[in-house]
Design a protein around this motif. Structure first.
Motif, PDB file in Angstrom:
ATOM      1  N   UNK A   1      44.937  26.929  40.823  1.00 35.18           N
ATOM      2  CA  UNK A   1      44.078  27.274  41.950  1.00 35.18           C
ATOM      3  C   UNK A   1      44.602  28.497  42.698  1.00 35.18           C
ATOM      4  N   UNK A   2      45.908  28.530  42.924  1.00 35.82           N
ATOM      5  CA  UNK A   2      46.506  29.646  43.671  1.00 35.82           C
ATOM      6  C   UNK A   2      46.284  30.969  42.945  1.00 35.82           C
ATOM      7  N   UNK A   3      46.442  30.977  41.632  1.00 30.47           N
ATOM      8  CA  UNK A   3      46.346  32.227  40.887  1.00 30.47           C
ATOM      9  C   UNK A   3      44.953  32.524  40.346  1.00 30.47           C
TER      10      UNK A   3
ATOM     11  N   UNK B   1      41.666  37.534  46.838  1.00 27.91           N
ATOM     12  CA  UNK B   1      42.537  38.523  46.199  1.00 27.91           C
ATOM     13  C   UNK B   1      42.321  38.463  44.688  1.00 27.91           C
ATOM     14  N   UNK B   2      42.292  39.618  44.046  1.00 23.52           N
ATOM     15  CA  UNK B   2      42.176  39.608  42.588  1.00 23.52           C
ATOM     16  C   UNK B   2      43.459  39.080  41.943  1.00 23.52           C
ATOM     17  N   UNK B   3      43.321  38.591  40.718  1.00 25.23           N
ATOM     18  CA  UNK B   3      44.462  37.999  40.013  1.00 25.23           C
ATOM     19  C   UNK B   3      45.631  38.979  39.873  1.00 25.23           C
ATOM     20  N   UNK B   4      45.354  40.234  39.623  1.00 28.58           N
ATOM     21  CA  UNK B   4      46.421  41.226  39.491  1.00 28.58           C
ATOM     22  C   UNK B   4      47.233  41.316  40.783  1.00 28.58           C
TER      23      UNK B   4
ATOM     24  N   UNK C   1      51.570  39.711  35.443  1.00 32.80           N
ATOM     25  CA  UNK C   1      51.061  40.884  36.170  1.00 32.80           C
ATOM     26  C   UNK C   1      50.651  41.973  35.175  1.00 32.80           C
ATOM     27  N   UNK C   2      51.475  42.184  34.181  1.00 30.32           N
ATOM     28  CA  UNK C   2      51.157  43.178  33.150  1.00 30.32           C
ATOM     29  C   UNK C   2      49.873  42.798  32.425  1.00 30.32           C
ATOM     30  N   UNK C   3      49.744  41.524  32.060  1.00 31.17           N
ATOM     31  CA  UNK C   3      48.524  41.061  31.383  1.00 31.17           C
ATOM     32  C   UNK C   3      47.282  41.236  32.242  1.00 31.17           C
ATOM     33  N   UNK C   4      47.453  41.129  33.563  1.00 33.39           N
ATOM     34  CA  UNK C   4      46.312  41.267  34.473  1.00 33.39           C
ATOM     35  C   UNK C   4      46.034  42.727  34.808  1.00 33.39           C
ATOM     36  N   UNK C   5      46.779  43.647  34.187  1.00 38.17           N
ATOM     37  CA  UNK C   5      46.478  45.071  34.330  1.00 38.17           C
ATOM     38  C   UNK C   5      47.414  45.843  35.232  1.00 38.17           C
TER      39      UNK C   5
END
Length: 110
Positions: free
Chosen positions: A34-36, A41-44, A70-74
């Motif tokens: 849920x938090x992420x 706020x966007x996931x990145x 973080x890298x995977x989210x761009x």
């Protein structure tokens, strides 16, 4: 993580943690999801915050995991490093701000 003082997080360790406290483990997992999840706020952005906080709490598992996420989210390498610098400044800022307590204490000794 390899060649470290911290043991590797393994599937077996995760399973043992689940077996020892299954309801709490499920609740923690659901909280994390849920938090992420995307929201205000966007996931990145959430992952960049997590990278910064992981550096302040000094959790090597969180640093590694959230850097990957973080890298995977761009997030770029530069964004990740900048988030780490924000964390470093905030941690140092805490020591700086708390000098007020020491200075007040010194004033009471006069």
């Amino acid at each position: 993580m390899t060649d470290t003082i911290y043991p590797r997080a393994t599937r077996e360790i995760g399973e043992r943690r689940r077996q020892l406290a299954p309801q709490i483990d499920r609740a923690f997992d659901e909280c994390s999801k849920q938090v992420f999840a995307p929201g205000a706020l966007p996931e990145k952005t959430k992952q960049l915050i997590a990278v910064a906080v992981a550096h302040v709490t000094q959790c090597p598992y969180c640093i590694s995991g959230h850097t990957k996420l973080a890298h995977r989210k761009g997030a770029t390498d530069e964004e990740i490093m900048e988030a780490i610098w924000v964390a470093a400044e905030m941690r140092a800022g805490g020591a700086f701000a708390h000098s007020t307590v020491a200075l007040h204490t010194l004033d009471t000794l006069r």
